[in-house]
Design an enzyme around this catalytic site. Sequence first.
Site, PDB file in Angstrom:
ATOM      1  N   CYS A  44       1.121  -0.757  -0.280  1.00 62.02           N
ATOM      2  CA  CYS A  44       0.259  -0.150   0.533  1.00 62.02           C
ATOM      3  C   CYS A  44       1.242   1.180   0.035  1.00 62.02           C
ATOM      4  CB  CYS A  44      -1.369   0.557   1.420  1.00 62.02           C
ATOM      5  SG  CYS A  44      -0.099   0.246   2.605  1.00 62.02           S
ATOM      6  N   ARG A 103      -5.442   0.791   0.407  1.00 61.47           N
ATOM      7  CA  ARG A 103      -4.265  -0.582   0.921  1.00 61.47           C
ATOM      8  C   ARG A 103      -4.635  -1.427  -0.434  1.00 61.47           C
ATOM      9  NH1 ARG A 103      -7.371  -5.500   3.277  1.00 61.47           N
ATOM     10  NH2 ARG A 103      -5.469  -7.239   3.020  1.00 61.47           N
ATOM     11  N   ILE A 143      -3.050  -8.106  -0.940  1.00 58.90           N
ATOM     12  CA  ILE A 143      -2.230  -9.042  -1.147  1.00 58.90           C
ATOM     13  C   ILE A 143      -2.409 -10.564  -0.759  1.00 58.90           C
ATOM     14  CG2 ILE A 143      -0.576 -10.404  -1.990  1.00 58.90           C
ATOM     15  CD1 ILE A 143      -1.278  -7.427  -3.806  1.00 58.90           C
ATOM     16  N   GLY A 149      13.875  -9.520 -10.970  1.00 54.82           N
ATOM     17  CA  GLY A 149      15.566 -10.232 -11.043  1.00 54.82           C
ATOM     18  C   GLY A 149      16.181  -9.075 -10.416  1.00 54.82           C
ATOM     19  N   GLY A 182       4.158  -3.244   1.718  1.00 56.08           N
ATOM     20  CA  GLY A 182       4.904  -4.017   1.712  1.00 56.08           C
ATOM     21  C   GLY A 182       4.914  -5.523   2.183  1.00 56.08           C
TER      22      GLY A 182
END
Length: 642
Positions: A2, A49, A52, A364, A75
């Site tokens: 968020c 938000r 997830i 990556g 996170g």
Amino acid sequence: MCGIHGIYRFDGLSVEPRMLSSMGDRIRHRGPDDEGSHVDGPCGIGMRRLSIIDLAGGHQPLSNADGTLWLVCNGEIYNFRELRSELQGKGYRFKTGSDSEVLLHLYDAEGDDFVLRLNGMFDFALWDARRRRLLIGRDRLGVKPLYVLQDWQRLAFASEAKALLALPGVSAELNREVVADYLHLGYVAAPGCIFKGIRKLPPATLLAVEDGEVREWRYWRLPEQIVSDLSESQWIERVQVQLDESVRMQMVSDVPIGAFLSGGVDSSAVVGLMARHSEQPIRTYAIGFSGGEAEALYNELPYARQVAKLFATNHREIVVQPDVVALLPKLLWHMDEPLSDTAFITTYLVSAFAREDVKVILSGVGGDELFGGYRRYLGGHYARRYRRWPGWLQRMASFAARRLPSDRHSGLLNNLRLAKGFMASAEMSSDERYRSYLQVLSRRHVSALLLEESAAGPSDSLARAFAAAGNEDELNRMFAVDAETQLPDDLLLLTDKMSMAVSLECRVPLLDHQLVELAAAMPAVIKVRDGRLKHLLKASLADLLPDEILNRKKRGFGTPMGAWLKRELAPLLKRLLAADVVQARGLFNQAVVNRLIADHQANRIDGTDILLAMMNLEIWSRIFLDRRDPADVAEELKSYVA
């Protein structure tokens, strides 16, 4: 995932909830699924938000049972299940299945040191009502950004600087003290910020406000101790185990997940390891460019297809001729700060493409820094060889190199550019040689470019990073400098801002802090051997990836911007840096600007980065300083190339 924001008032007055709402509205794109806030007198915290994990029950702010601790967190905490189980064993009761809730109880159990137990990417704000104390913090590597504004009245923070501009009495002003450093590096390194009065909280940093006092401290640094008593096979085994664990941990999600795939070593390794831990085909996304020779150099789609076929992924790719003129204002608004790295354009385009299917993506990013993947890491290797040449041969080579043409968007001219850069730095100390590889424009040339009243300021983020590096191993010293500058303030910043612009969470498993600590302890001779970049990483992946992927020629994840500036974007370049525009801003010496443009057009230099840095600063100024809508600026820029 968020965006977070908040205010602490030093005058003791209560925070107005509408102020938190205004801040949240500016960063709605970071969290379109939900919003929330909590105000307790002089402190207010809020969030937007993107759901997830625990889609139904993860509403923030989160609180403990008696309402004495309140939290907003941006996170993901990848080891939250293990921490949750441990805390439950100690009697803590959880209200939700959210990964963020572990921060509340871990803080209660262990105090400020709780951050050392977290494995993840995060920034957070925690209000301790018992102590009337606000604690904010940022993850070890700086994957998630956090901006801070402090004056006599308040301390405010937000995931993006634009949220702070929503506060009363705050206006966008250029921070002239960082302009020289920006032109030198192509980005603004923390704690600097392009906005006057705003700063970035550095990675691995905590900031506490208690009893009206502000205290800030670093809680983690890269280890400096090199481990020299392990064999190559032992290093390979350790890297294989930690790589696999890092990817496995970061695949946790309650929503669809995918991966960026360029066909390079790092993204291919992430996809291959994801495939090991998934019963369903991994969704992969790649981007390529259509056009001539310059575009072909940046087109990695054949390699991506090969990896996608190898791991039977659900692969999608997009071939683009991006409308850069229309994109730049929009993307610079999302970035908050100008930069010269064209990867922000590519990252946005592939993020928007992936967001059609998924909410979470793995990247990556970080592998080149950890394991020695950049050509610049070979400077010392070639310098030692160069010094064995006879003096007369060195002088001839240096004389010839100064006259070589430069253009990164042509195979031959790019090699000449690299040779020219090496010859110019061969006699420098290792630190100065590395600076020459990192810089967009030398500090001497920056001083010439800036007008006297805007002369180069005292800021030198590279000098600070070198001073803090303290590592006798040359390659790991370079990594330490990168971890303080380019990695968090260029690569990770653009990755976060461009993915969150389309409400996509981007995870970076190669920057798992345990893997980072392992790589930092690895001797240079193990990482890069006999001029072979990423030697140890490639050896660790030999059973996962084919030789043609492991040993393919590296290309950056950017755009052929330098070629475009000579062709279709030449009118845009000339208009944005025209005499009337430059004079109105009062920053640049027009004669130097004209010379840089002419030298780039004639291939005397590759001026892609410095020209884009100046162009983006002007576009940024029109949006933020002139207070214009990005769409309006885009229409104006389009008229230049019509």
